[in-house]
Design a protein around this motif. Structure first.
Motif, mmCIF file in Angstrom:
data_model
loop_
_atom_site.group_PDB
_atom_site.id
_atom_site.type_symbol
_atom_site.label_atom_id
_atom_site.label_comp_id
_atom_site.label_asym_id
_atom_site.label_seq_id
_atom_site.Cartn_x
_atom_site.Cartn_y
_atom_site.Cartn_z
ATOM 1 N N GLY A 37 -0.901 7.851 -3.495
ATOM 2 C CA GLY A 37 -0.018 7.108 -4.394
ATOM 3 C C GLY A 37 1.392 6.999 -3.836
ATOM 4 N N ASN A 38 1.909 8.098 -3.283
ATOM 5 C CA ASN A 38 3.250 8.074 -2.679
ATOM 6 C C ASN A 38 3.324 7.089 -1.522
ATOM 7 O OD1 ASN A 38 4.338 10.072 -4.383
ATOM 8 N ND2 ASN A 38 3.644 11.726 -3.052
ATOM 9 N N GLN A 39 2.299 7.086 -0.695
ATOM 10 C CA GLN A 39 2.321 6.227 0.481
ATOM 11 C C GLN A 39 2.141 4.753 0.117
ATOM 12 O OE1 GLN A 39 3.239 7.062 3.428
ATOM 13 N NE2 GLN A 39 3.374 9.264 3.010
ATOM 14 N N ILE A 40 1.350 4.463 -0.916
ATOM 15 C CA ILE A 40 1.240 3.072 -1.383
ATOM 16 C C ILE A 40 2.604 2.584 -1.863
ATOM 17 C CG2 ILE A 40 0.259 1.564 -3.164
ATOM 18 C CD1 ILE A 40 -2.298 3.245 -3.011
ATOM 19 N N ALA A 41 3.297 3.437 -2.606
ATOM 20 C CA ALA A 41 4.623 3.075 -3.118
ATOM 21 C C ALA A 41 5.627 2.901 -1.995
ATOM 22 C CB ALA A 41 5.107 4.141 -4.099
ATOM 23 N N ILE A 43 5.026 1.551 0.991
ATOM 24 C CA ILE A 43 4.760 0.380 1.819
ATOM 25 C C ILE A 43 5.842 -0.670 1.564
ATOM 26 C CG2 ILE A 43 3.141 -1.510 2.283
ATOM 27 C CD1 ILE A 43 0.866 0.371 1.483
ATOM 28 N N SER A 44 6.354 -1.253 2.637
ATOM 29 C CA SER A 44 7.404 -2.263 2.508
ATOM 30 C C SER A 44 7.047 -3.494 3.353
ATOM 31 C CB SER A 44 8.749 -1.704 2.960
ATOM 32 O OG SER A 44 9.770 -2.670 2.818
ATOM 33 N N PRO A 45 6.977 -4.673 2.706
ATOM 34 C CA PRO A 45 7.058 -4.903 1.260
ATOM 35 C C PRO A 45 5.810 -4.376 0.559
ATOM 36 C CG PRO A 45 6.569 -6.943 2.416
ATOM 37 C CD PRO A 45 6.826 -5.938 3.472
ATOM 38 N N PRO A 46 5.920 -4.035 -0.714
ATOM 39 C CA PRO A 46 4.823 -3.356 -1.414
ATOM 40 C C PRO A 46 3.647 -4.291 -1.703
ATOM 41 C CG PRO A 46 6.585 -3.869 -2.943
ATOM 42 C CD PRO A 46 7.100 -4.213 -1.582
ATOM 43 N N LEU A 62 -4.584 8.713 -12.556
ATOM 44 C CA LEU A 62 -3.293 8.768 -13.246
ATOM 45 C C LEU A 62 -2.182 9.260 -12.316
ATOM 46 C CD1 LEU A 62 -4.410 10.161 -16.727
ATOM 47 C CD2 LEU A 62 -3.750 7.805 -16.157
ATOM 48 N N ALA A 63 -2.538 10.156 -11.373
ATOM 49 C CA ALA A 63 -1.545 10.616 -10.401
ATOM 50 C C ALA A 63 -1.091 9.457 -9.515
ATOM 51 C CB ALA A 63 -2.120 11.744 -9.560
ATOM 52 N N ILE A 64 -2.049 8.632 -9.091
ATOM 53 C CA ILE A 64 -1.697 7.462 -8.281
ATOM 54 C C ILE A 64 -0.885 6.468 -9.113
ATOM 55 C CG2 ILE A 64 -2.648 5.465 -7.054
ATOM 56 C CD1 ILE A 64 -4.975 7.244 -6.186
ATOM 57 N N VAL A 319 -3.198 -9.289 8.738
ATOM 58 C CA VAL A 319 -4.176 -8.279 8.328
ATOM 59 C C VAL A 319 -4.043 -7.096 9.275
ATOM 60 C CG1 VAL A 319 -6.017 -9.342 9.726
ATOM 61 C CG2 VAL A 319 -6.605 -7.794 7.858
ATOM 62 N N LYS A 320 -4.161 -5.904 8.743
ATOM 63 C CA LYS A 320 -4.033 -4.709 9.573
ATOM 64 C C LYS A 320 -4.756 -3.534 8.917
ATOM 65 C CE LYS A 320 0.354 -3.236 7.504
ATOM 66 N NZ LYS A 320 1.766 -2.889 7.748
ATOM 67 N N VAL A 321 -4.976 -2.503 9.718
ATOM 68 C CA VAL A 321 -5.489 -1.227 9.224
ATOM 69 C C VAL A 321 -4.288 -0.331 8.939
ATOM 70 C CG1 VAL A 321 -6.773 0.855 9.837
ATOM 71 C CG2 VAL A 321 -7.682 -1.400 10.430
ATOM 72 N N GLY A 322 -4.292 0.313 7.775
ATOM 73 C CA GLY A 322 -3.175 1.160 7.392
ATOM 74 C C GLY A 322 -3.622 2.542 6.929
ATOM 75 N N MET A 323 -2.701 3.279 6.337
ATOM 76 C CA MET A 323 -2.937 4.633 5.837
ATOM 77 C C MET A 323 -3.498 5.556 6.921
ATOM 78 S SD MET A 323 -2.102 5.324 2.686
ATOM 79 C CE MET A 323 -1.138 4.291 1.587
#
Length: 495
Positions: A37-41, A43-46, A62-64, A319-323
């Motif tokens: 959840g922290n890492q999704i938030a 991402i720039s731009p989100p 709910l944590a995410i 398109v890219k691979v992330g996380m």
């Protein structure tokens, strides 16, 4: 341009990740999913639309949500099966409608150690309103297809996964026919250009975003026979992520490391794997498909910069691979999968990508056709698969019902025998054996009579739909051959 047009977004960023959030089984589950959840938030731009798989518990969801609510204020956690489907969709814009479509063919209850049937796998569907205009609607389909437990074509669940691909293709095709932006995403548990992959691309106007930008990317792990036939050099981990879109089994993912590396991590060592290491196992199982209404998607040129909304078609910009990062404290990967991230933009000049690039994998031309139908031979392959699996299920039903009948007869015999035994402990043993045996027989009888019966009916439906599609394919091929013949005759007559 109207005010409504100006308020409509010119780009949509889409994100998909298998979180590996198995309750009691996935290590550091809650810590990892909170960090996701922290890492999704971060991402720039989100991202504006997020699809999650294997997010099994509401606590983790709910944590995410708590960490992403400022950028994704709308969300839906989908309930399905006995333990839940593990699917969730988050959105920047309101979710107008939502439904959970259960797959008719979805694993077997006897494979309790695998769990696919118990989680009620299906498609999480969300209708998202991203603008004020009537046509500003995205229909999102998030799914997690049945896992392959053996290599194809020996995978005993290949019929299930093929049927599931057929079902989600029908849902996406219906959304496209309504003229909406269609986004299908998730862990499809298939390799590119496999049978399930070809079904989705042939029976919908949707296209695999990775192959739009990387048409020559791998079609499996480097160690797989299908990829070895291409004669490509062994890829590095970096190449697999950057060019092949590998989201699973990467050498850079800590959950795929050998035991010695994992033990070092657990001791607190920050183990580093160089991105140039050879990566024979990595493959692409996670996908984003999209289409702009009934038309095939376009691909925008990256050098064009920001594209202003001048048309109602959408194009793929990136398109890219992330996380691929690790947990800041635990030093482990955030999941056993990496994410797929794509940016869609409004396109003033749609480019038809209905036919793969000439640099695509050299399958026969019929297999690569992207008309609304596959070649008849492919439908014959699916029908043979259905026939084989149907025969297996009939054998299973016969064996299970026979077991139930035998256990019932044994129980009656034990009850009669109780009258004649001279000792109480013998009577107790007979009662115990008969009771346990009858319980096992009843379970087998219920599975054979109810579950297998239900599965056979689902197979009949699937069989009919494939035969119907095959008839259309034969008709289309005949019409095409006639047109080709007429054109050839006209040319000869002209000469």
């Amino acid at each position: 341009m109207t005010q409504e047009d100006m308020n409509s977004p010119s780009e949509i960023r889409v994100f998909s990740l298998n979180c590996w959030g198995l309750k009691f089984l996935a290590k550091y589950r809650h810590e990892r999913l909170s960090e996701i959840g922290n890492q999704i938030a971060a991402i720039s731009p989100p991202p504006e639309i997020v699809g999650l798989q294997e997010c099994w518990t509401q606590q983790d969801y709910l944590a995410i949500r708590e960490n992403t609510e400022h950028i994704l204020p709308y969300g839906k956690f989908y309930h399905s099966g006995i333990f839940g489907g593990g699917l969730a969709i988050l959105s920047k814009w309101p979710i107008e409608e939502s439904s959970m479509w259960r797959y008719p063919l979805n694993g077997r209850p006897t494979a309790f150690f695998r769990g696919d049937w118990f989680v009620g796998k299906g498609v999480a569907c969300a209708r998202i309103r991203f603008g004020k205009r009537k046509k500003d609607v995205a229909e999102v389909f998030c799914t997690h297809l049945h896992a392959p437990y053996e290599a194809e074509p020996n995978d005993s669940y290949i019929c299930h996964r093929t049927a599931q691909a057929w079902e989600i293709a029908k849902l996406m095709r219906g959304a496209a026919e309504r003229g909406h932006l269609v986004i299908g995403l998730g862990d499809f548990n298939m390799i590119p250009l496999s049978l399930a992959h070809r079904i989705i691309e042939a029976h919908t106007p949707c296209r695999d975003v990775w192959r739009l930008f990387h048409p020559d990317s791998s079609i499996g792990a480097a160690k797989d026979p299908v990829e070895k036939k291409r004669g490509r050099p062994m890829p590095t981990a970096e190449h697999n992520i950057r060019e092949n879109g590998a989201t699973c089994d990467s050498a850079l993912n800590t959950w795929r490391w050998n035991e010695s590396h994992r033990k070092r991590l657990e001791k607190g060592e920050d183990v580093v794997i160089e991105p140039v290491v050879e990566d024979p196992r990595a493959k692409r199982l996670d996908y984003i498909f999209f289409s702009s209404g009934e038309h095939s998607p376009a691909a925008a040129t990256k050098s064009n910069g920001r594209i202003q909304p001048q048309a109602d078609t959408w194009a793929l910009q990136d398109v890219k691979v992330g996380m691929t990062m690790r947990h800041p404290e635990l030093k482990c990967s955030l999941s056993d999968h990496f994410s797929v991230e794509a940016t869609l933009v409004r396109s003033p000049d749609p480019v038809d990508y209905s036919r793969p690039s000439s640099s695509s994998v050299d399958f026969d031309s019929d297999a690569r056709s992207t008309t609304s139908l596959l070649p008849p031979a492919i439908y014959d392959e699916i029908l043979a698969m259905i026939t084989k699996y149907t025969a297996r299920e009939y054998r299973q039903r016969r064996l299970r019902l026979t077991h139930f009948g035998a256990q019932l007869a044994l129980t009656i015999a034990c009850l009669i025998g109780v009258w004649w035994v001279p000792h109480n402990f013998v009577a107790f043993i007979l009662m115990l054996v008969s009771s346990l045996g009858l319980a096992a027989g009843v379970i087998d009888g219920l599975i054979g009579g109810l579950f297998v019966g239900s599965e056979l009916r689902a197979l009949r439906e699937f069989d009919w739909e494939i035969r119907n599609a095959r008839a259309k394919a034969v008709e289309e091929k005949s019409t095409g051959d006639m047109k080709t013949g007429v054109a050839a005759d006209d040319k000869l007559n002209g000469e």
